[in-house]
Design a protein around this motif. Structure first.
Motif, short mmCIF file in Angstrom:
data_model
loop_
_atom_site.label_atom_id
_atom_site.label_comp_id
_atom_site.label_asym_id
_atom_site.label_seq_id
_atom_site.Cartn_x
_atom_site.Cartn_y
_atom_site.Cartn_z
N LYS A 10 7.21 8.33 6.99
CA LYS A 10 5.94 8.72 6.34
C LYS A 10 5.41 7.59 5.46
O LYS A 10 4.23 7.27 5.46
CB LYS A 10 6.17 9.96 5.47
N TYR A 12 6.07 4.42 5.75
CA TYR A 12 5.63 3.30 6.60
C TYR A 12 4.28 3.61 7.27
O TYR A 12 3.40 2.75 7.33
CB TYR A 12 6.70 2.97 7.64
N ASP A 13 4.13 4.83 7.75
CA ASP A 13 2.86 5.20 8.41
C ASP A 13 1.69 5.03 7.44
O ASP A 13 0.62 4.58 7.81
CB ASP A 13 2.91 6.65 8.92
N LYS A 14 1.93 5.40 6.20
CA LYS A 14 0.86 5.29 5.21
C LYS A 14 0.53 3.81 4.94
O LYS A 14 -0.64 3.44 4.82
CB LYS A 14 1.29 5.98 3.91
N CYS A 16 0.86 1.44 7.04
CA CYS A 16 0.13 0.96 8.24
C CYS A 16 -1.33 1.37 8.17
O CYS A 16 -2.23 0.57 8.45
CB CYS A 16 0.74 1.52 9.53
N SER A 17 -1.58 2.62 7.76
CA SER A 17 -2.98 3.07 7.79
C SER A 17 -3.79 2.43 6.66
O SER A 17 -4.98 2.23 6.77
CB SER A 17 -3.07 4.59 7.79
N ARG A 18 -3.11 2.08 5.55
CA ARG A 18 -3.83 1.47 4.43
C ARG A 18 -4.04 -0.04 4.60
O ARG A 18 -4.85 -0.64 3.91
CB ARG A 18 -3.01 1.63 3.16
N ASN A 19 -3.23 -0.65 5.46
CA ASN A 19 -3.27 -2.12 5.56
C ASN A 19 -3.43 -2.52 7.03
O ASN A 19 -2.66 -3.32 7.56
CB ASN A 19 -1.98 -2.72 4.98
N LYS A 20 -4.44 -1.95 7.63
CA LYS A 20 -4.64 -2.13 9.08
C LYS A 20 -4.78 -3.60 9.45
O LYS A 20 -5.50 -4.35 8.80
CB LYS A 20 -5.88 -1.38 9.53
N LEU A 26 2.99 -5.90 7.28
CA LEU A 26 3.64 -4.74 7.89
C LEU A 26 5.04 -5.10 8.39
O LEU A 26 5.98 -4.32 8.27
CB LEU A 26 2.77 -4.18 9.02
N GLU A 57 3.05 -0.59 -2.66
CA GLU A 57 1.65 -0.76 -3.03
C GLU A 57 1.57 -1.77 -4.19
O GLU A 57 2.20 -1.57 -5.21
CB GLU A 57 1.08 0.61 -3.47
#
Ligand code: NDP
Length: 450
Positions: A10, A12-14, A16-20, A26, A57
């Protein structure tokens, strides 16, 4: 590959979505989180306090315009960055990189790694990093000075001896630090230890120039000694790069009895079966700021090959990648393993791809990850901060002895953490865990405000 822990997945997924699209960042986060699988099992209190959610973060990320005038009177615009990633255990600390590949992703990957590296040194320094996409290659002294002054004009608003203390990295050596220090002093009317890697006449530390390369070899020697009852003596060594880290790694590896046979730059590599003549390299790189291929015009028996990747096909016992991120991939790891390499230790930051690291570990090659193996530079920067605070200077021997002691401790702390968390001998996991636990503890004590 998915994480075993749902919680880490969870987090890591966050990220990824915040730092596309920020691939390097990543990659660095993934590698660290993978090491935390045994930590989340053993330390539910850390999960409960949201430490891992917070540590990925940055506390602050600053991006700014750097405009300057070139020798033709033309205005040039670059982009400057500083990430202040984590200040739980001390003021932000980490280098400044000047290279055209610098972008938010690269700065964040470096700043993130720096948190754990700085913690591993045992000294009170938090994690930060900065730089610009400015390319120093081919620029005149005047252009370098004008760029550095413009860069520092903005950066000076965000740093300070007790807040954030930058240092050098790729493209930033004594010359650039000098120009930046001068500008900071001019703007703030303060003579403080706001930068490290300074010249000796204005607050620099003896042995700082040598520290990352020397530290890398002290770490490698301890790893060889403790895990294989062996040493550098009589070993053939390949080192990539020919900058600050590579040069002083060559010097120390040679002093410890190894024979360094290859060095490189971003154009190609040299091979000298008789052992690199470091005086010639220093003259070319430090004095003339030339290219590594010029070595072959000056030393008989040496050869030059275009393209840097081929350096890993040279047969060696010890490989020290000291150039840049992702310079050693799976194919290069195969070549090294097939040629019988016994140890790889990273002088550069994240020079081995995840595939390469996996291959080394599966083949039983001793592997010293960057955040442990190259921590000698920042450790000595912290020693420079101590000297600046005391307004005293220590001798070369004093600093070098402290550096050696720090590197030996980093090896053992990483090794012991790998053992305590059930992955004995995996120094990647051990270094991440040992570095993390101290920061996590400090974050818990300080409460949740950011
Ligand atoms: P320098 O700028 O002094 O040297 C970098 C060297 O690497 C140059 O010779 C450069 O060649 C070469 N290089 C760059 N890209 C490649 C490539 N793809 N293949 C082969 N060679 C390449 O930097 P440093 O020596 O200070 O830093 C090297 C690495 O060590 C970086 O990853 C840095 O983050 C890390 N590091 C540095 C510390 C320090 O104290 N300086 C501390 C800890 C880590 P060219 O001239 O052609 O660009």
């Amino acid at each position: 590959m998915a994480f075993k822990s749902e919680y880490l997945q969870k987090v890591y997924d966050k990220v990824c979505s915040r730092n596309k699209g920020e691939e390097e960042f990543l990659q660095a986060v993934r590698e660290v989180l993978e090491s935390f699988e045994p930590v989340v099992e053993k330390r539910p209190d850390i999960v409960e306090a949201g430490i891992i959610d917070r540590i990925v973060e940055p506390e602050r990320f600053i991006q700014f315009r750097v405009s300057w005038v070139d020798d033709n009177g033309k205005v040039q615009v670059n982009r400057g960055f500083r990430v202040q990633f984590n200040s739980a255990i001390g003021p932000y600390k980490g280098g400044l990189r000047l290279h055209p590949t610098v972008c938010a992703s690269v700065i964040k990957f470096l700043g993130f790694e720096q948190i754990f590296k700085n913690s591993l040194t045992g000294l009170p320094i938090g994690g930060g990093k900065g730089g610009s996409d400015f390319d120093p290659k081919g620029k005149s002294d005047g252009e370098i000075m004008r760029f550095c002054q413009s860069f520092m004009t903005e950066l000076s608003k965000h740093i300070g001896a007790d807040t954030d203390v930058p240092a050098g990295d790729i493209g930033v050596g004594a010359r650039e630090i000098g120009y930046m220090f001068g500008q900071y002093k001019r703007l703030r009317n303060e003579f403080t230890g706001v930068l490290t890697g300074k010249g000796l006449s204005y607050g620099g530390s003896l042995a700082r120039t040598e520290a990352t390369g020397y530290g890398l070899c002290y770490f490698t020697e301890e790893m060889l000694n403790s895990m294989k009852n062996d040493s550098f003596k009589g070993k053939t060594v390949v080192i990539s790069g020919s900058g600050n880290v590579a040069i002083y790694a060559t010097q120390k590896a040679t002093q410890l009895g190894g024979k360094v046979v290859a060095l490189s730059d971003s154009n190609g590599y040299i091979y000298d079966p008789n052992g690199i003549n470091l005086d010639v390299v220093k003259q070319i790189k430090e004095v003339e700021r030339g290219r590594i291929k010029e070595y072959c015009d000056r030393v008989q028996g040496a050869t030059y090959t275009e393209g840097c990747k081929g350096i890993w096909t040279i047969k060696c016992d010890i490989a020290l990648p000291c150039a840049t991120q992702n310079e050693l991939d799976g194919e290069s790891a195969d070549a090294l393993i097939n040629n019988g390499v016994m140890a790889v230790a990273e002088g550069a930051n994240m020079p081995s791809t995840p595939e390469a690291v996996e291959k080394f570990q599966a083949a039983g090659v001793l592997f010293g990850p960057a955040k442990a193996a190259n921590a000698g530079g920042v450790a000595t920067s912290a020693l420079e901060m101590s000297q600046n605070s005391e307004r005293l200077s220590w001798t070369f021997e004093e600093v070098d002895a402290k550096l050696k002691n720090i590197m030996v401790n980093i090896f053992h702390n990483s090794y012991n953490a790998s053992k305590d968390f059930g992955v004995e001998g995996n120094l990647v996991a051990g270094a991440n865990i040992a570095g993390f636990l101290k920061v996590a503890d400090a974050m818990m004590w300080q409460g949740i405000s950011y």
